[in-house]
Design a protein around this motif. Structure first.
Motif, PDB file in Angstrom:
ATOM      1  N   ASP A 183       0.807  -1.217   0.000  1.00  0.00           N
ATOM      2  CA  ASP A 183       0.000   0.000   0.000  1.00  0.00           C
ATOM      3  C   ASP A 183       0.840   1.267   0.000  1.00  0.00           C
ATOM      4  OD1 ASP A 183      -2.333  -1.418  -0.083  1.00  0.00           O
ATOM      5  OD2 ASP A 183      -2.717  -1.326   2.070  1.00  0.00           O
ATOM      6  N   TRP A 184       2.140   1.133   0.250  1.00  0.00           N
ATOM      7  CA  TRP A 184       3.041   2.290   0.144  1.00  0.00           C
ATOM      8  C   TRP A 184       2.966   2.914  -1.250  1.00  0.00           C
ATOM      9  CZ3 TRP A 184       5.593   6.059   2.183  1.00  0.00           C
ATOM     10  CH2 TRP A 184       6.692   6.639   1.544  1.00  0.00           C
ATOM     11  N   PHE A 185       2.654   2.094  -2.242  1.00  0.00           N
ATOM     12  CA  PHE A 185       2.594   2.585  -3.624  1.00  0.00           C
ATOM     13  C   PHE A 185       1.169   2.936  -4.044  1.00  0.00           C
ATOM     14  CE2 PHE A 185       6.127  -0.411  -3.196  1.00  0.00           C
ATOM     15  CZ  PHE A 185       7.194   0.422  -3.530  1.00  0.00           C
ATOM     16  N   GLY A 186       0.237   2.927  -3.099  1.00  0.00           N
ATOM     17  CA  GLY A 186      -1.158   3.152  -3.449  1.00  0.00           C
ATOM     18  C   GLY A 186      -1.511   4.589  -3.772  1.00  0.00           C
ATOM     19  N   GLU A 187      -0.813   5.547  -3.165  1.00  0.00           N
ATOM     20  CA  GLU A 187      -1.143   6.957  -3.376  1.00  0.00           C
ATOM     21  C   GLU A 187      -0.238   7.583  -4.425  1.00  0.00           C
ATOM     22  OE1 GLU A 187      -3.756   8.507  -2.089  1.00  0.00           O
ATOM     23  OE2 GLU A 187      -4.312   6.574  -1.212  1.00  0.00           O
ATOM     24  N   ARG A 188      -0.191   6.994  -5.582  1.00  0.00           N
ATOM     25  CA  ARG A 188       0.612   7.508  -6.684  1.00  0.00           C
ATOM     26  C   ARG A 188      -0.309   7.945  -7.813  1.00  0.00           C
ATOM     27  NH1 ARG A 188       3.707   7.621  -3.234  1.00  0.00           N
ATOM     28  NH2 ARG A 188       5.886   6.937  -3.147  1.00  0.00           N
ATOM     29  N   ALA A 189       0.061   9.028  -8.481  1.00  0.00           N
ATOM     30  CA  ALA A 189      -0.735   9.515  -9.606  1.00  0.00           C
ATOM     31  C   ALA A 189      -0.758   8.461 -10.714  1.00  0.00           C
ATOM     32  CB  ALA A 189      -0.152  10.817 -10.132  1.00  0.00           C
ATOM     33  N   PRO A 190      -1.878   8.330 -11.430  1.00  0.00           N
ATOM     34  CA  PRO A 190      -1.963   7.320 -12.496  1.00  0.00           C
ATOM     35  C   PRO A 190      -0.852   7.450 -13.530  1.00  0.00           C
ATOM     36  CG  PRO A 190      -4.137   8.212 -12.031  1.00  0.00           C
ATOM     37  CD  PRO A 190      -3.162   9.045 -11.247  1.00  0.00           C
ATOM     38  N   GLN A 191      -0.423   8.701 -13.807  1.00  0.00           N
ATOM     39  CA  GLN A 191       0.611   8.894 -14.821  1.00  0.00           C
ATOM     40  C   GLN A 191       1.990   8.414 -14.361  1.00  0.00           C
ATOM     41  OE1 GLN A 191      -1.324  11.255 -13.529  1.00  0.00           O
ATOM     42  NE2 GLN A 191      -0.223  13.170 -13.110  1.00  0.00           N
ATOM     43  N   ALA A 192       2.113   8.096 -13.060  1.00  0.00           N
ATOM     44  CA  ALA A 192       3.393   7.580 -12.571  1.00  0.00           C
ATOM     45  C   ALA A 192       3.616   6.120 -12.972  1.00  0.00           C
ATOM     46  CB  ALA A 192       3.469   7.707 -11.054  1.00  0.00           C
ATOM     47  N   ARG A 193       2.553   5.421 -13.339  1.00  0.00           N
ATOM     48  CA  ARG A 193       2.686   4.019 -13.700  1.00  0.00           C
ATOM     49  C   ARG A 193       3.591   3.878 -14.914  1.00  0.00           C
ATOM     50  NH1 ARG A 193      -0.418   1.101 -10.440  1.00  0.00           N
ATOM     51  NH2 ARG A 193       0.334  -0.757 -11.513  1.00  0.00           N
ATOM     52  N   THR A 194       4.474   2.884 -14.871  1.00  0.00           N
ATOM     53  CA  THR A 194       5.544   2.761 -15.856  1.00  0.00           C
ATOM     54  C   THR A 194       5.626   1.340 -16.389  1.00  0.00           C
ATOM     55  OG1 THR A 194       6.805   4.436 -14.633  1.00  0.00           O
ATOM     56  CG2 THR A 194       8.007   3.109 -16.239  1.00  0.00           C
ATOM     57  N   PRO A 195       5.613   1.172 -17.712  1.00  0.00           N
ATOM     58  CA  PRO A 195       5.817  -0.168 -18.259  1.00  0.00           C
ATOM     59  C   PRO A 195       7.268  -0.616 -18.067  1.00  0.00           C
ATOM     60  CG  PRO A 195       5.690   1.443 -20.027  1.00  0.00           C
ATOM     61  CD  PRO A 195       5.379   2.184 -18.771  1.00  0.00           C
ATOM     62  N   VAL A 196       7.458  -1.880 -17.735  1.00  0.00           N
ATOM     63  CA  VAL A 196       8.790  -2.436 -17.523  1.00  0.00           C
ATOM     64  C   VAL A 196       8.886  -3.805 -18.179  1.00  0.00           C
ATOM     65  CG1 VAL A 196       9.262  -1.190 -15.371  1.00  0.00           C
ATOM     66  CG2 VAL A 196       8.113  -3.419 -15.279  1.00  0.00           C
ATOM     67  N   LYS A 197      10.111  -4.172 -18.502  1.00  0.00           N
ATOM     68  CA  LYS A 197      10.392  -5.539 -18.965  1.00  0.00           C
ATOM     69  C   LYS A 197      11.344  -6.172 -17.967  1.00  0.00           C
ATOM     70  CE  LYS A 197      13.288  -6.633 -22.292  1.00  0.00           C
ATOM     71  NZ  LYS A 197      13.912  -6.835 -23.613  1.00  0.00           N
ATOM     72  N   ILE A 198      10.974  -7.337 -17.477  1.00  0.00           N
ATOM     73  CA  ILE A 198      11.735  -8.041 -16.448  1.00  0.00           C
ATOM     74  C   ILE A 198      12.326  -9.308 -17.048  1.00  0.00           C
ATOM     75  CG2 ILE A 198      11.594  -9.140 -14.183  1.00  0.00           C
ATOM     76  CD1 ILE A 198       8.901  -7.438 -13.925  1.00  0.00           C
ATOM     77  N   THR A 199      13.590  -9.530 -16.790  1.00  0.00           N
ATOM     78  CA  THR A 199      14.241 -10.779 -17.165  1.00  0.00           C
ATOM     79  C   THR A 199      14.681 -11.485 -15.894  1.00  0.00           C
ATOM     80  OG1 THR A 199      15.063  -9.780 -19.216  1.00  0.00           O
ATOM     81  CG2 THR A 199      16.046 -11.846 -18.546  1.00  0.00           C
ATOM     82  N   HIS A 228      19.132 -20.040 -18.552  1.00  0.00           N
ATOM     83  CA  HIS A 228      17.744 -20.467 -18.366  1.00  0.00           C
ATOM     84  C   HIS A 228      16.945 -19.315 -17.772  1.00  0.00           C
ATOM     85  CE1 HIS A 228      19.956 -24.351 -18.368  1.00  0.00           C
ATOM     86  NE2 HIS A 228      18.931 -24.717 -19.132  1.00  0.00           N
ATOM     87  N   GLY A 229      16.225 -18.612 -18.644  1.00  0.00           N
ATOM     88  CA  GLY A 229      15.516 -17.432 -18.174  1.00  0.00           C
ATOM     89  C   GLY A 229      14.133 -17.272 -18.773  1.00  0.00           C
ATOM     90  N   MET A 230      13.450 -16.261 -18.271  1.00  0.00           N
ATOM     91  CA  MET A 230      12.140 -15.896 -18.772  1.00  0.00           C
ATOM     92  C   MET A 230      12.040 -14.373 -18.795  1.00  0.00           C
ATOM     93  SD  MET A 230       9.638 -16.439 -15.432  1.00  0.00           S
ATOM     94  CE  MET A 230       8.321 -15.429 -16.130  1.00  0.00           C
ATOM     95  N   THR A 231      11.139 -13.865 -19.610  1.00  0.00           N
ATOM     96  CA  THR A 231      10.846 -12.440 -19.613  1.00  0.00           C
ATOM     97  C   THR A 231       9.402 -12.234 -19.163  1.00  0.00           C
ATOM     98  OG1 THR A 231      10.148 -12.451 -21.934  1.00  0.00           O
ATOM     99  CG2 THR A 231      12.466 -11.946 -21.479  1.00  0.00           C
ATOM    100  N   LEU A 232       9.187 -11.109 -18.544  1.00  0.00           N
ATOM    101  CA  LEU A 232       7.857 -10.755 -18.068  1.00  0.00           C
ATOM    102  C   LEU A 232       7.674  -9.255 -18.258  1.00  0.00           C
ATOM    103  CD1 LEU A 232       5.189 -11.320 -16.558  1.00  0.00           C
ATOM    104  CD2 LEU A 232       6.457 -11.055 -14.417  1.00  0.00           C
ATOM    105  N   ARG A 233       6.651  -8.901 -18.991  1.00  0.00           N
ATOM    106  CA  ARG A 233       6.318  -7.481 -19.137  1.00  0.00           C
ATOM    107  C   ARG A 233       5.184  -7.136 -18.191  1.00  0.00           C
ATOM    108  NH1 ARG A 233       8.776  -5.189 -23.542  1.00  0.00           N
ATOM    109  NH2 ARG A 233       9.732  -6.681 -24.996  1.00  0.00           N
ATOM    110  N   GLY A 234       5.168  -5.902 -17.741  1.00  0.00           N
ATOM    111  CA  GLY A 234       4.136  -5.484 -16.816  1.00  0.00           C
ATOM    112  C   GLY A 234       4.209  -4.001 -16.560  1.00  0.00           C
ATOM    113  N   GLU A 235       3.559  -3.580 -15.502  1.00  0.00           N
ATOM    114  CA  GLU A 235       3.452  -2.164 -15.189  1.00  0.00           C
ATOM    115  C   GLU A 235       3.712  -1.941 -13.699  1.00  0.00           C
ATOM    116  OE1 GLU A 235       0.380   0.733 -17.141  1.00  0.00           O
ATOM    117  OE2 GLU A 235      -0.433   0.074 -15.206  1.00  0.00           O
ATOM    118  N   LEU A 236       4.722  -1.126 -13.405  1.00  0.00           N
ATOM    119  CA  LEU A 236       5.031  -0.754 -12.031  1.00  0.00           C
ATOM    120  C   LEU A 236       4.249   0.503 -11.651  1.00  0.00           C
ATOM    121  CD1 LEU A 236       8.890  -1.060 -11.379  1.00  0.00           C
ATOM    122  CD2 LEU A 236       7.048  -2.191 -10.126  1.00  0.00           C
ATOM    123  N   ALA A 237       3.932   0.618 -10.358  1.00  0.00           N
ATOM    124  CA  ALA A 237       3.213   1.793  -9.880  1.00  0.00           C
ATOM    125  C   ALA A 237       4.007   3.071 -10.116  1.00  0.00           C
ATOM    126  CB  ALA A 237       2.896   1.646  -8.393  1.00  0.00           C
TER     127      ALA A 237
END
Length: 256
Positions: A140-156, A213-222
């Motif tokens: 919940d520390w990341f709950g009070e963030r403006a919507p525009q702060a959300r950032t797409p990321v790629k994780i390996t 031996h890896g994987m990628t994961l795309r998503g959105e950080l707060a």
């Protein structure tokens, strides 16, 4: 536990590049100030030295000019203490300490963070049932963030010579998707190609490399911050550990 910062560092123009306050000294001082460093301290009156509790012991730190574009501009390495049964790997304070250290040296424009996570130090069977993924207590520390702060990321995520990550990739994505939080919203996942993994800034023998031996994961950080990356890394570490992974993980989070 190791962290590498990729991107650009603009040194403060007023700072003496030969200053004795280098990255190692600054990281050490910040760790002590925040109570994060394991160290020997002597009590008053000549009593026997006692060990002050902390999260890590100092190992190495560097922040400065890169010699090649693919190299990180900063590196930090600590010997991580075994976390308490109801606590995650201390990735979030570790990255915060590294970020604070870097800010004393220059202005950082961070494009990626690469971490080596010592999952072999976790004991998932000893976790309380209400703390299987302890980082959920602080999402919940990341709950009070403006919507525009959300950032797409790629994780390996890579388990080196151990094939454990591809074996549990779909389960890991499912676990992350079922957590009741919106600090990180997982998206598409897939197999990691060799050219998608940031080259680690240490020898293969240091962990369990090379990354095979890896994987990628795309998503959105707060938000795009070391706080958010640290929280995400700790969450992935515990989730993978509960799925049976017992090898060090090389995790890269790339912005955009």
């Amino acid at each position: 536990m190791s962290a590498a910062f990729h991107g650009e560092l603009v040194p403060h123009p007023w700072r003496d590049p030969e200053s004795e306050h280098d990255a190692y000294q600054l990281f050490h001082q910040r760790s002590v100030a925040m109570g994060w460093l394991d160290e020997q301290s002597s009590a008053a009156g000549g009593e026997r030295a006692s060990k002050a509790p902390g999260l890590w012991a100092m190992n190495n730190a560097f922040c400065g000019t890169r010699h090649a574009a693919a190299e990180p501009f900063a590196r930090f390495q600590v010997e991580c203490s075994t976390p308490a049964n109801d606590r995650p790997l201390p990735v979030q304070p570790f990255l915060r300490c590294a970020e604070d250290t870097t800010a004393r040296i220059g202005t950082a424009h961070l494009s990626a963070v690469q971490l080596l996570l010592p999952l072999q130090g976790l004991a998932p069977a000893s976790r309380p049932r209400n703390a299987l993924v302890p980082s959920m207590e602080t999402c919940d520390w990341f709950g009070e963030r403006a919507p525009q702060a959300r950032t797409p990321v790629k994780i390996t995520i890579d388990s080196g010579r151990n094939p454990s990550i591809p074996a549990i990739a779909q389960q890991l994505v499912s676990c992350l998707g079922h957590l009741e939080q919106d600090a990180f919203i997982p998206g598409k996942s897939g197999r990691a190609d060799e050219d998608e993994t940031l080259p680690p800034p240490f020898a293969d023998g240091f962990w369990n490399g090379p990354p095979l031996h890896g994987m990628t994961l795309r998503g959105e950080l707060a938000e795009w911050s070391c706080d958010a990356v640290g929280w995400l890394a700790a969450t992935i570490a515990d989730s993978a550990s509960h799925l049976g992974v017992r090898t060090p993980l090389l995790l890269s989070v790339v912005r955009g």
